[in-house]
Design a protein around this motif. Structure first.
Motif, PDB file in Angstrom:
ATOM      1  N   HIS A  16     -11.532 -17.808   3.317  1.00  0.00           N
ATOM      2  CA  HIS A  16     -12.941 -18.071   3.687  1.00  0.00           C
ATOM      3  C   HIS A  16     -13.662 -16.749   3.936  1.00  0.00           C
ATOM      4  CE1 HIS A  16     -12.194 -17.312   8.016  1.00  0.00           C
ATOM      5  NE2 HIS A  16     -13.502 -17.288   8.132  1.00  0.00           N
ATOM      6  N   GLY A  17     -12.942 -15.775   4.537  1.00  0.00           N
ATOM      7  CA  GLY A  17     -13.553 -14.469   4.822  1.00  0.00           C
ATOM      8  C   GLY A  17     -13.817 -13.687   3.542  1.00  0.00           C
ATOM      9  N   ILE A  18     -12.875 -13.757   2.604  1.00  0.00           N
ATOM     10  CA  ILE A  18     -13.047 -13.025   1.329  1.00  0.00           C
ATOM     11  C   ILE A  18     -14.248 -13.612   0.567  1.00  0.00           C
ATOM     12  CG2 ILE A  18     -11.962 -12.445  -0.885  1.00  0.00           C
ATOM     13  CD1 ILE A  18      -9.208 -12.625   0.652  1.00  0.00           C
ATOM     14  N   ALA A  19     -14.319 -14.949   0.552  1.00  0.00           N
ATOM     15  CA  ALA A  19     -15.458 -15.595  -0.128  1.00  0.00           C
ATOM     16  C   ALA A  19     -16.772 -15.124   0.506  1.00  0.00           C
ATOM     17  CB  ALA A  19     -15.322 -17.119  -0.020  1.00  0.00           C
ATOM     18  N   GLN A  20     -16.783 -15.073   1.831  1.00  0.00           N
ATOM     19  CA  GLN A  20     -18.018 -14.695   2.538  1.00  0.00           C
ATOM     20  C   GLN A  20     -18.424 -13.249   2.251  1.00  0.00           C
ATOM     21  OE1 GLN A  20     -18.091 -15.693   6.724  1.00  0.00           O
ATOM     22  NE2 GLN A  20     -19.483 -14.011   7.175  1.00  0.00           N
ATOM     23  N   VAL A  21     -17.465 -12.297   2.350  1.00  0.00           N
ATOM     24  CA  VAL A  21     -17.871 -10.892   2.157  1.00  0.00           C
ATOM     25  C   VAL A  21     -18.263 -10.619   0.703  1.00  0.00           C
ATOM     26  CG1 VAL A  21     -16.659  -9.986   4.182  1.00  0.00           C
ATOM     27  CG2 VAL A  21     -15.473  -9.996   1.960  1.00  0.00           C
ATOM     28  N   LEU A  39     -11.029 -27.583   2.358  1.00  0.00           N
ATOM     29  CA  LEU A  39     -12.267 -26.964   1.878  1.00  0.00           C
ATOM     30  C   LEU A  39     -13.356 -27.078   2.948  1.00  0.00           C
ATOM     31  CD1 LEU A  39     -13.384 -25.575  -0.628  1.00  0.00           C
ATOM     32  CD2 LEU A  39     -13.963 -27.817  -1.559  1.00  0.00           C
ATOM     33  N   ASP A  40     -13.464 -28.263   3.539  1.00  0.00           N
ATOM     34  CA  ASP A  40     -14.485 -28.488   4.579  1.00  0.00           C
ATOM     35  C   ASP A  40     -14.266 -27.551   5.763  1.00  0.00           C
ATOM     36  OD1 ASP A  40     -15.576 -30.451   3.028  1.00  0.00           O
ATOM     37  OD2 ASP A  40     -14.677 -32.136   4.125  1.00  0.00           O
ATOM     38  N   THR A  41     -13.002 -27.430   6.188  1.00  0.00           N
ATOM     39  CA  THR A  41     -12.700 -26.545   7.331  1.00  0.00           C
ATOM     40  C   THR A  41     -13.082 -25.105   7.002  1.00  0.00           C
ATOM     41  OG1 THR A  41     -10.848 -27.968   7.861  1.00  0.00           O
ATOM     42  CG2 THR A  41     -10.842 -25.828   8.923  1.00  0.00           C
ATOM     43  N   GLY A  42     -12.713 -24.649   5.796  1.00  0.00           N
ATOM     44  CA  GLY A  42     -12.996 -23.265   5.398  1.00  0.00           C
ATOM     45  C   GLY A  42     -14.489 -23.004   5.298  1.00  0.00           C
ATOM     46  N   LEU A  43     -15.220 -23.932   4.689  1.00  0.00           N
ATOM     47  CA  LEU A  43     -16.669 -23.737   4.539  1.00  0.00           C
ATOM     48  C   LEU A  43     -17.370 -23.773   5.907  1.00  0.00           C
ATOM     49  CD1 LEU A  43     -17.298 -25.804   1.258  1.00  0.00           C
ATOM     50  CD2 LEU A  43     -17.244 -23.310   1.486  1.00  0.00           C
ATOM     51  N   ALA A  44     -16.846 -24.615   6.812  1.00  0.00           N
ATOM     52  CA  ALA A  44     -17.426 -24.666   8.172  1.00  0.00           C
ATOM     53  C   ALA A  44     -17.209 -23.336   8.884  1.00  0.00           C
ATOM     54  CB  ALA A  44     -16.793 -25.809   8.969  1.00  0.00           C
ATOM     55  N   GLY A  75     -17.859 -24.693  -3.213  1.00  0.00           N
ATOM     56  CA  GLY A  75     -16.458 -25.086  -3.064  1.00  0.00           C
ATOM     57  C   GLY A  75     -16.065 -26.026  -4.182  1.00  0.00           C
ATOM     58  N   SER A  76     -14.771 -26.024  -4.519  1.00  0.00           N
ATOM     59  CA  SER A  76     -14.302 -26.912  -5.583  1.00  0.00           C
ATOM     60  C   SER A  76     -12.832 -27.266  -5.363  1.00  0.00           C
ATOM     61  CB  SER A  76     -14.465 -26.198  -6.938  1.00  0.00           C
ATOM     62  OG  SER A  76     -13.841 -26.934  -7.957  1.00  0.00           O
TER      63      SER A  76
END
Ligand code: CAA
Ligand code: NAD
Length: 291
Positions: A16-21, A39-44, A75-76
């Motif tokens: 989730h952090g890599i996607a964000q940065v 996916l929901d947990t990571g996006l939250a 997300g997918s």
């Protein structure tokens, strides 16, 4: 080719952090998970981190636009969403068999220019590169936890990594706001070769009854100025991940005493006490806070 579309596989602590940065750096990002709930947990988590950043910027009289960053992330549950990515970064469970299987699939699925990267903490990059069928287009991109705050990325090249791919991976690290360091494909690269034996040694002190976890943590924080002691840090990293790292090394280097697995680590993982992410490790956690 510059990297514009990034795929991240795994939306856990690291993914989730890599996607964000990557999105903060202006890339379009698709993050792939195995189940909707993960996916929901990571996006939250991304949402929470972005609002923290906006809040902090405001307090300092600045401005951080969270919405455009979030809009670049989707997300997918379908791996085929990764097919047209310029770079795919893998951040799934620390299990070499599972990683090799994923890269073999990605090698068959992604466009021929796609660069592959693994965020592995400990496995040889060359083995995953071989499994992908694209050894010259493969690097290690080892980010640090929490990705949003830690400034380092280790960029790992194998004997087969092309100069151009290495340069692109390094530039991507900078796009993510990180300071890249070049590493060879050795166990633990730079940081974990030093850090994981240190964490394991602290657990062996606990196994011997030399001192309590809390006192060892206090000693390293106040005696050495570390932001966290070794037990708080192991809880932060995940006890399962730490055990997987040591298990992989013990298999490859059975005579290296620094890699010997502490009994307390195996015991806690068997009891499903995985650290901050499960609410209990060496300490109890409520969300992100130690209780
Ligand atoms: N996103 C956005 N902002 C965040 C955030 C996140 N995910 N997490 C925390 N923040 C913000 C907080 O809101 C806080 O903001 P204010 O200063 O405005 O209050 C600020 O960042 C600092 O956070 P905290 O107050 O929670 O905590 P801190 O000052 O103690 O710093 C830390 C936290 C940076 C994690 C620090 O404790 C630290 O550096 N710990 C060591 C971490 C480390 O060593 N990581 C490497 C692990 S090993 C690894 O990753 C490799 C491997 O393969 C296993
Ligand atoms: P994690 O358990 O928090 O997250 C892993 C995620 O990957 C889970 O959400 C899981 O559902 C997902 N996943 C598993 N198999 C998958 C697959 N085949 N396809 C898609 N998603 C899949 O683990 P983590 O701590 O984020 O670690 C991920 C990787 O990053 C590991 O290789 C680890 O060694 C490395 N790493 C971890 C840390 C750390 O401090 N935790 C630091 C640096 C690197």
């Amino acid at each position: 080719m510059s990297i514009k579309k990034v795929g991240v596989v795994g939306c856990g602590l690291m993914g989730h952090g890599i996607a964000q940065v990557a999105a903060q750096g202006g890339c379009t990002v698709v993050v792939v998970e195995t189940e909707q709930k993960f996916l929901d947990t990571g996006l939250a988590r991304i949402d929470k981190s972005l609002s923290k950043m906006a809040e902090k910027a405001k307090e300092k009289g600045g401005n951080f636009e969270a919405a455009p960053v979030r809009a670049r992330i989707s997300g997918s549950l379908e791996r085929k969403s990764l097919a047209d990515c310029d770079l795919v970064v893998e951040a799934i469970v620390e299990d070499l068999g599972v990683k090799n299987k994923l890269f073999a699939e990605l090698g068959a699925l992604c466009k021929k220019e796609t660069i592959f990267a693994s965020n592995t903490s400990s496995f040889p990059i060359a083995e995953m590169a071989k499994a992908s069928g694209r050894p010259s287009q493969f690097v290690g991109l080892h980010f640090f936890n929490p990705v949003q705050l830690m400034k380092l990325v280790e960029v790992v090249r194998t004997d087969a990594t092309s100069e151009e791919v290495f340069a692109q991976a390094r530039a991507f690290g900078e796009t993510c706001g990180k300071s890249p360091v070049a590493c060879k494909d050795t166990p633990g690269f730079v940081v974990n070769r030093l850090l994981v034996p240190y964490m394991a040694e602290a657990m062996k002190m606990l196994d011997r009854g030399d001192a309590s976890a809390q006192d060892i943590d206090t000693a390293m924080k106040f005696g050495c100025g570390y932001p966290m002691g070794p037990f708080e840090l192991t809880d932060y990293v995940g006890l399962d991940t730490t055990l997987s790292i040591l298990q992989g090394w013990v298999k490859r280097y059975p005579n290296e005493p620094a890699f010997k697995i502490p009994a307390v680590l195996e015991k806690l993982v068997n009891e499903k006490k995985l650290g901050r992410k499960s609410g209990q490790g060496f300490y109890k956690w409520e969300g992100d806070k130690r209780t």
